[in-house]
Structures are given as structure tokens and as C-alpha cells.
Design an enzyme around this catalytic site. Structure first.
Site, mmCIF file in Angstrom:
data_model
loop_
_atom_site.group_PDB
_atom_site.id
_atom_site.type_symbol
_atom_site.label_atom_id
_atom_site.label_comp_id
_atom_site.label_asym_id
_atom_site.label_seq_id
_atom_site.Cartn_x
_atom_site.Cartn_y
_atom_site.Cartn_z
ATOM 1 N N GLY A 9 0.847 -1.417 0.556
ATOM 2 C CA GLY A 9 -0.119 -0.329 0.307
ATOM 3 C C GLY A 9 0.912 1.026 0.202
ATOM 4 O O GLY A 9 0.278 2.082 0.419
ATOM 5 N N ASP A 57 1.731 -9.023 -5.447
ATOM 6 C CA ASP A 57 0.933 -8.938 -5.642
ATOM 7 C C ASP A 57 -0.184 -9.834 -4.623
ATOM 8 O O ASP A 57 0.441 -10.951 -4.448
ATOM 9 C CB ASP A 57 -0.070 -9.800 -6.767
ATOM 10 C CG ASP A 57 -1.290 -9.520 -6.911
ATOM 11 O OD1 ASP A 57 -2.482 -8.857 -6.235
ATOM 12 O OD2 ASP A 57 -1.774 -8.726 -7.722
ATOM 13 N N LEU A 58 -1.224 -9.119 -3.444
ATOM 14 C CA LEU A 58 -1.996 -10.129 -2.414
ATOM 15 C C LEU A 58 -2.016 -11.019 -2.859
ATOM 16 O O LEU A 58 -2.399 -11.950 -2.174
ATOM 17 C CB LEU A 58 -2.281 -9.071 -1.551
ATOM 18 C CG LEU A 58 -1.693 -7.469 -1.034
ATOM 19 C CD1 LEU A 58 -2.973 -7.135 -0.317
ATOM 20 C CD2 LEU A 58 -0.145 -8.162 0.587
ATOM 21 N N LEU A 79 -0.519 -2.227 4.584
ATOM 22 C CA LEU A 79 -1.320 -0.825 4.193
ATOM 23 C C LEU A 79 -2.611 -1.186 3.579
ATOM 24 O O LEU A 79 -3.365 -0.175 2.679
ATOM 25 C CB LEU A 79 -0.780 0.608 4.449
ATOM 26 C CG LEU A 79 0.812 1.131 5.608
ATOM 27 C CD1 LEU A 79 0.959 2.234 5.656
ATOM 28 C CD2 LEU A 79 -0.219 0.693 6.644
ATOM 29 N N GLN A 82 -8.388 -2.774 -0.824
ATOM 30 C CA GLN A 82 -9.522 -1.952 -0.875
ATOM 31 C C GLN A 82 -10.367 -1.647 -0.288
ATOM 32 O O GLN A 82 -11.158 -2.282 0.359
ATOM 33 C CB GLN A 82 -10.741 -2.954 -1.932
ATOM 34 C CG GLN A 82 -11.496 -3.091 -2.689
ATOM 35 C CD GLN A 82 -12.307 -1.671 -2.177
ATOM 36 O OE1 GLN A 82 -11.781 -0.163 -2.502
ATOM 37 N NE2 GLN A 82 -13.816 -1.557 -1.120
ATOM 38 N N SER A 83 -10.375 0.047 0.306
ATOM 39 C CA SER A 83 -10.450 0.289 1.592
ATOM 40 C C SER A 83 -11.805 1.618 0.960
ATOM 41 O O SER A 83 -12.272 2.086 2.339
ATOM 42 C CB SER A 83 -9.567 1.190 2.209
ATOM 43 O OG SER A 83 -8.985 2.241 1.383
ATOM 44 N N SER A 124 -9.740 -1.953 11.138
ATOM 45 C CA SER A 124 -10.573 -0.257 10.924
ATOM 46 C C SER A 124 -11.526 -0.739 12.503
ATOM 47 O O SER A 124 -11.590 -1.295 12.427
ATOM 48 C CB SER A 124 -11.281 -0.447 9.330
ATOM 49 O OG SER A 124 -11.685 0.119 9.281
ATOM 50 N N GLU A 126 -13.974 -0.079 11.383
ATOM 51 C CA GLU A 126 -15.652 -0.833 10.751
ATOM 52 C C GLU A 126 -15.900 -2.103 11.062
ATOM 53 O O GLU A 126 -16.434 -2.324 10.809
ATOM 54 C CB GLU A 126 -15.050 -0.250 9.157
ATOM 55 C CG GLU A 126 -15.155 0.303 8.175
ATOM 56 C CD GLU A 126 -16.441 0.937 8.431
ATOM 57 O OE1 GLU A 126 -17.515 0.472 8.455
ATOM 58 O OE2 GLU A 126 -16.884 2.259 8.026
ATOM 59 N N TYR A 148 -16.433 -4.720 3.443
ATOM 60 C CA TYR A 148 -14.851 -3.909 4.590
ATOM 61 C C TYR A 148 -14.627 -4.566 5.095
ATOM 62 O O TYR A 148 -13.500 -4.704 5.864
ATOM 63 C CB TYR A 148 -14.972 -2.636 2.988
ATOM 64 C CG TYR A 148 -13.726 -1.838 4.157
ATOM 65 C CD1 TYR A 148 -12.413 -2.184 3.592
ATOM 66 C CD2 TYR A 148 -13.754 -0.970 5.344
ATOM 67 C CE1 TYR A 148 -11.389 -1.329 3.423
ATOM 68 C CE2 TYR A 148 -12.166 -0.632 5.721
ATOM 69 C CZ TYR A 148 -11.214 -0.547 5.199
ATOM 70 O OH TYR A 148 -10.459 -0.005 5.528
ATOM 71 N N LYS A 152 -11.407 -7.034 6.827
ATOM 72 C CA LYS A 152 -10.714 -6.315 7.474
ATOM 73 C C LYS A 152 -11.150 -6.770 9.737
ATOM 74 O O LYS A 152 -10.046 -7.442 10.039
ATOM 75 C CB LYS A 152 -11.694 -4.738 7.906
ATOM 76 C CG LYS A 152 -11.312 -3.938 7.205
ATOM 77 C CD LYS A 152 -9.336 -3.731 7.029
ATOM 78 C CE LYS A 152 -8.601 -2.702 6.345
ATOM 79 N NZ LYS A 152 -7.249 -3.110 6.124
ATOM 80 N N ARG A 183 -5.235 12.694 1.175
ATOM 81 C CA ARG A 183 -6.640 11.675 1.086
ATOM 82 C C ARG A 183 -6.804 11.800 -0.439
ATOM 83 O O ARG A 183 -7.152 12.912 -1.108
ATOM 84 C CB ARG A 183 -7.308 12.670 2.290
ATOM 85 C CG ARG A 183 -8.806 11.322 2.549
ATOM 86 C CD ARG A 183 -8.237 10.515 2.918
ATOM 87 N NE ARG A 183 -9.543 9.839 4.039
ATOM 88 C CZ ARG A 183 -9.944 8.492 4.517
ATOM 89 N NH1 ARG A 183 -9.101 7.551 3.718
ATOM 90 N NH2 ARG A 183 -10.798 8.290 5.215
#
Length: 322
Positions: A9, A57-58, A79, A82-83, A124, A126, A148, A152, A183
Site C-alpha cells: 500500500g 501482489d496480495l 497498508l 480495497q478500502s 479498521s 469498520e 470491507y 478487515k 486523501r
């Protein structure tokens, strides 16, 4: 001996600030970028002669193992994900692949190829979804309410399980919303500061928003990445909430931004139900007692200072004086 850090990231807001922090502390920094990626590298273009870009690549276990083997990092910061929450509803499987299973692949790569590396997982707020207590602590139950957040939560618990099962130095930072001039404009904080700047400069005349009463715990991204680094400097791995410890409404954010440039926000801002989030989080605010006492972390910017910092940035950017 020079410490080596590996960041996934890298091209994001947090990755770019973390790279700057680590370089300032004398680290050799490696950043993971997908070979086929069309990611915007603008945030790290000024660092190209100081960092080493590695391909991986993850989604690909072998590429991660190759990178960890070749770089032999002392610290690994994950980091990447897909956020963007709304996108996680339209691409739930892809969100799970990167944000959840990607962490499993990375943890397994560490276990096999560099088990003494210290690992930071970007968790996160979330994961809390609609919590049963406020503020939330590191012990608050997870109740994610979007794909998401679910992804997480999986990544968070896998990190803890690998720590316990394989004795890895692996920890999670449960970050709340954190902002900076880097941002993306799809996020409401930057959307507002950029719109205020456009209106001030005569480049726009209105701003449409959703629920003005929605509240967020907003902190500065530089404070967040400093906390990430501090977490990996401790003797024992542990999990921490990274937040400001206070909430502000979207209305307060709008009022603060427009007041700063001498305009009445009510003349320009309208509410559009299309922008309401269907799963609007209820009072997500982090308890920062643990991070203040154990890591001695003090925020660098207040909410008002952060708003003004970003409005100033957008005014300069849109005026061509960046």
C-alpha cells in the site's frame, strides 16, 4: 546496522507518509507495487530515488514469498486493501481477496520466509460496525456491517492467531478515519475541503452532501503512521486503537471549513439523500487511553487545525501554487 522495512500500500495516503517517516529514521524502504498496476504513483514520486519498488501482489502467494525472501525486512507494514466502503458492496469478492485473504498470504509468507520480522496489520474501526458501547476499546466486540469491515475483521483475527500459534511479532492498529492533503476526494473530509476551496476561488458554487449529522472520529494521517511505527518498537506485540478520541459531525466539518475562508456554508451546501450511507455507523469513536499510556502518543493536530491545513492545501493546489 540499517533497518529494512517493507510496505504494502506504498502508493496510498498512509504508505507515502510512512515511507517518509521511515526514511527520516534511516531505514531502507521497500514498497510493493503490482506489476500490472495502474495505481497513481504521484504520492511517492518524490521518493523514487530513496525507496526500492518491488513487484508483487496480495493475490499471489508465491510473489509475496519471493519479495519477503529477497528483501529480508525487519519490519513489514500491510497498508494495502480495497478500502472504499461503498465499493466493497459492488465488489465484495475482490474486497475479500485483497483485504482479508491477502493478509493470510502475507502472514504465511512471513512465517515461512522471515519469521523474526515484525508485522503491522492495518485494521479498521469498520470492524465495530454498530457497536454496543461508545467509545470503543481494544476489547469491544466486532460487529461489521459491510463487506470491507467483514474482510478487515478476518484479517485482524488472522493476525492475532498467527501471533499466538507461531509466536510472530504481529500486531493490529485499529485505525479510525484519518485525513491529510493526500486523501482521495471520494472521502467526505477531502470532498468538503476541496469544495470549499473551489467555491472560494469561484470554481464551483454548490456542494451536495448526505447526512450532516453523521459523526466521525477524525485524526491526522501523520499521527496515525507514527503510531504504527511506535507499535513495532515495543518489546512485545500488542493491538491498539489509533484515533483522536473525539467525534465531530459532518455539519461541524463544513462549518469549520467555510468559516475559515470567510463564507456562510448554508449559502452553498445542500443535502442530497443520494449521498446517505445505508449502513451509517453509530457513534464510532475510539478510546485512546491505551495508546496514550503505553506508547505516549499525543496528536499533532486538533480537528480545527486539520481542517484548516487541508483547506489551505486545496486552495494552493487549485490556484496552481502547490
Amino acid at each position: 546496522m540499517t533497518k529494512k522495512a517493507f510496505i504494502t500500500g506504498l502508493t496510498g495516503q498512509d504508505g507515502s507518509y510512512l515511507a517518509e517517516l521511515l526514511l527520516a529514521k534511516g531505514y531502507q524502504v521497500f514498497g510493493l507495487v503490482r506489476r500490472s498496476s495502474t495505481s497513481n504513483l504521484e504520492r511517492v514520486s518524490h521518493l523514487f530515488n530513496q525507496i526500492q519498488i518491488v513487484s508483487g501482489d496480495l493475490l499471489d502467494q508465491s510473489s509475496l514469498m519471493d519479495v519477503v525472501t529477497e528483501t529480508q525486512p525487519d519490519e513489514i507494514y500491510n497498508l494495502a486493501s480495497q478500502s472504499y466502503v461503498p465499493l466493497s458492496w459492488t465488489q465484495p469478492a475482490l474486497t475479500a481477496e485483497y483485504t482479508a485473504l491477502g493478509v493470510s498470504r502475507l502472514l504465511e509468507s512471513i512465517r515461512r520466509c522471515k519469521p523474526d520480522a515484525k508485522f503491522y496489520q492495518a485494521s479498521s474501526s469498520e470492524v465495530f460496525g454498530q457497536p454496543d458501547e461508545s467509545p470503543q476499546t481494544e476489547r469491544t466486540a466486532f460487529r461489521p456491517r459491510n463487506p470491507y469491515g467483514v474482510a478487515k475483521a478476518y484479517a485482524h483475527w488472522m493476525t492475532i492467531n498467527y501471533r499466538q500459534k507461531y509466536n510472530l511479532y504481529a500486531c493490529c492498529g485499529i485505525t479510525y478515519t484519518h485525513e491529510s492533503p493526500r486523501r482521495g476526494t471520494e472521502f467526505v473530509f477531502r470532498k468538503i475541503t476541496q469544495a470549499a476551496a473551489k467555491i472560494k476561488l469561484g470554481l464551483a458554487n454548490e456542494l451536495k452532501l448526505g447526512n450532516l449529522d453523521a459523526r466521525r472520529d477524525w485524526c491526522y494521517a501523520k499521527d496515525a503512521v507514527y503510531a504504527m511505527w511506535l507499535m513495532l518498537q515495543q518489546e512485545q506485540p500488542d493491538d491498539f486503537i489509533i484515533a483522536s478520541g473525539e467525534t465531530h459531525s459532518v455539519r461541524e466539518l463544513v462549518e469549520c471549513a467555510f468559516n475559515y475562508i470567510g463564507l456562510n456554508w448554508q449559502d452553498y451546501v445542500s443535502v442530497d439523500p443520494a449521498f446517505y450511507r445505508p449502513d451509517e455507523a453509530v457513534q464510532l469513536v475510539g478510546c485512546i487511553d491505551k495508546i496514550k499510556t503505553k506508547l505516549a502518543l499525543q496528536p499533532q493536530y486538533s480537528f480545527k487545525e486539520l481542517v484548516e491545513l487541508m483547506v489551505d492545501y486545496d486552495l494552493k493546489l487549485l490556484s496552481g501554487n502547490k
